[in-house]
Design a protein around this motif. Sequence first.
Motif, mmCIF file in Angstrom:
data_model
loop_
_atom_site.group_PDB
_atom_site.id
_atom_site.type_symbol
_atom_site.label_atom_id
_atom_site.label_comp_id
_atom_site.label_asym_id
_atom_site.label_seq_id
_atom_site.Cartn_x
_atom_site.Cartn_y
_atom_site.Cartn_z
ATOM 1 N N VAL A 185 0.845 -1.196 0.000
ATOM 2 C CA VAL A 185 0.000 0.000 0.000
ATOM 3 C C VAL A 185 0.880 1.246 0.000
ATOM 4 C CG1 VAL A 185 -1.664 1.354 1.353
ATOM 5 C CG2 VAL A 185 -1.988 -1.108 1.085
ATOM 6 N N GLY A 243 2.308 1.971 -3.306
ATOM 7 C CA GLY A 243 1.346 2.221 -4.372
ATOM 8 C C GLY A 243 1.064 1.022 -5.260
ATOM 9 N N ILE A 259 -0.851 -1.602 -4.312
ATOM 10 C CA ILE A 259 -2.279 -1.837 -4.105
ATOM 11 C C ILE A 259 -2.847 -0.638 -3.347
ATOM 12 C CG2 ILE A 259 -2.180 -4.370 -4.163
ATOM 13 C CD1 ILE A 259 -2.121 -4.399 -1.121
ATOM 14 N N THR A 260 -4.160 -0.509 -3.374
ATOM 15 C CA THR A 260 -4.772 0.666 -2.747
ATOM 16 C C THR A 260 -5.181 0.429 -1.294
ATOM 17 O OG1 THR A 260 -6.928 0.027 -3.623
ATOM 18 C CG2 THR A 260 -5.618 1.581 -4.925
ATOM 19 N N ALA A 261 -5.488 -0.828 -0.921
ATOM 20 C CA ALA A 261 -5.922 -1.121 0.443
ATOM 21 C C ALA A 261 -5.330 -2.456 0.878
ATOM 22 C CB ALA A 261 -7.441 -1.176 0.526
#
Length: 164
Positions: free
Chosen positions: A132, A135, A137-139
């Motif tokens: 995360v 950047g 993955i977002t969550a």
Amino acid sequence: MSYEILRTDFSARLFGLVSPDLIPEVLAALDRSAENYDVTPKRKDLIIREDYLEPVRQYIASKSVENLSRGTLYIYYNRLAAFFNALQRPVGQITAVNIRVFLDAYKKERRVKDCTLEHIRIIIKEFLTWCVDEGIITANPCNKVKPIKYADNSRQPMTQMELE
């Protein structure tokens, strides 16, 4: 490896450990014990798509820069490689359910204690948090996976009376 190969190897290892007169008796006991078992070689390879492991390699490199020990890096890499080998999906497609199912299967297959399972969950969570932050993955899906409860059986130091 067939049982015959295993038996021959075992027989060769017995020389020097037990009297040569006892070897046939030990092998007969081995035969009686093994008659209800299938002997298959242990798999040591990880079959995994290389692109799944690229974020793991980057994570290990970033932890290496933080001066984590080689042993710790080795454990992190192996735990994460086992995780991705079981899931067979990229980081962006991992869900909390996938993590829970992996941890449950890992516990059943390897018969590990809950504290070991919690350490694996922490490694996965830290890796996904790093993803995360980078950047990738977002969550973090592991935020939905609750910590695994276990009894802390840490040893207490001996009292002065016990030392005496």
